[in-house]
Design an enzyme around this catalytic site. Structure first.
Site, PDB file in Angstrom:
ATOM      1  N   GLY A 146       0.849  -1.164  -0.111  1.00 49.54           N
ATOM      2  CA  GLY A 146      -0.020  -0.261   0.023  1.00 49.54           C
ATOM      3  C   GLY A 146       1.185   1.330  -0.054  1.00 49.54           C
ATOM      4  N   HIS A 147       2.469   1.052   0.379  1.00 50.71           N
ATOM      5  CA  HIS A 147       2.723   2.311   0.388  1.00 50.71           C
ATOM      6  C   HIS A 147       2.638   3.559  -0.504  1.00 50.71           C
ATOM      7  CE1 HIS A 147       5.605  -0.463  -0.786  1.00 50.71           C
ATOM      8  NE2 HIS A 147       6.044   0.642  -1.596  1.00 50.71           N
ATOM      9  N   HIS A 148       2.565   3.271  -2.107  1.00 51.14           N
ATOM     10  CA  HIS A 148       3.019   4.396  -3.079  1.00 51.14           C
ATOM     11  C   HIS A 148       1.263   4.525  -3.581  1.00 51.14           C
ATOM     12  CE1 HIS A 148       6.648   2.934  -4.022  1.00 51.14           C
ATOM     13  NE2 HIS A 148       6.734   1.018  -4.175  1.00 51.14           N
ATOM     14  N   ALA A 149       0.204   3.747  -2.819  1.00 56.08           N
ATOM     15  CA  ALA A 149      -1.023   4.113  -3.153  1.00 56.08           C
ATOM     16  C   ALA A 149      -0.869   5.785  -2.715  1.00 56.08           C
ATOM     17  CB  ALA A 149      -2.087   3.319  -2.397  1.00 56.08           C
ATOM     18  N   ASP A 155      -1.186   3.703  -7.456  1.00 55.95           N
ATOM     19  CA  ASP A 155       0.132   3.369  -7.770  1.00 55.95           C
ATOM     20  C   ASP A 155       1.341   2.392  -7.316  1.00 55.95           C
ATOM     21  OD1 ASP A 155       2.427   4.234  -9.241  1.00 55.95           O
ATOM     22  OD2 ASP A 155       3.077   6.267  -7.376  1.00 55.95           O
TER      23      ASP A 155
END
Length: 207
Positions: A146-149, A155
């Site tokens: 989840g860290h790019h969303a 993303d």
């Protein structure tokens, strides 16, 4: 308040349902079949990488110090603390119509949305476990990552920002300062390398 013995060690939150997120095969993360390859590659964000992490935690040197907890599905309403309603609606509609490529390399297929909700809910459960005083260290083993969303878009293989949701929960619960430790487990040559990035989430939200 839980007893000191109950709060010691590492509390790992996990749910088997997250393995149902199928990212498919192709050339690297493209999902494309050029038509002349004998063997298509698994997408780099695939279930096997998490199965390896799971086996390391269950049978590796940390196993005696781990307490296991079953994750849960996040409520759609919980997602709005980080993501916009319009973006969440886009994901729900993509799931209802059979899925699609949300952005480059990021595929929402059958089972992906349910897995994403499990990833978000499991991470929120890990944070609440700490906030309620039941432990000092919690780790949510989740996928999709989840860290790019971002609040309005997916993303980098990520649909929902699990860490962002958990941090917002902590801040909403009255935490003035919070540090989130993101762990990346990389398997190679029979060795486990742990790369850590320490991020201080103040102010919030972040992108």
């Amino acid at each position: 308040m839980a007893s000191s013995s109950a709060t010691e060690g590492l509390h790992v939150f996990w749910h088997e349902g997250m393995l149902k997120h199928d990212t498919g095969t192709g050339v690297f993360d493209s999902g494309m079949d050029p038509g002349f390859l004998d063997v298509l590659e698994k997408h780099p964000e695939n279930a096997d990488r998490v199965r390896n992490m799971l086996s390391i935690l269950k049978r590796g040197p940390l196993s005696p110090f781990i307490s296991w907890h079953t994750g849960r599905t996040a409520l759609v309403s919980e997602l709005f603390s980080f993501h916009t309603p319009e973006y969440i609606k886009e994901l729900i509609e993509a799931d209802e119509t059979g899925g699609k490529m949300i952005c480059s390399g990021t595929f929402l297929n059958s089972g992906s949305w349910d897995a994403a909700l499990l990833a978000a809910g499991t991470t929120l459960s890990a944070m609440k476990h700490i906030l309620d005083g039941h432990g000092k260290i919690a780790y949510s083993l989740v996928r999709p990552p989840g860290h790019h969303a971002q609040p309005t878009q997916a993303d980098g293989y990520c649909f929902l920002n699990n860490a962002g949701l958990a941090v917002q929960l902590a801040l909403d619960s009255g935490c003035k300062k919070l540090r989130s430790l993101i762990l990346m487990f990389i398997m190679g040559m029979g060795l486990l390398r742990v790369s850590t990035a320490l991020i201080k989430f103040l102010p919030f939200p972040f992108t």
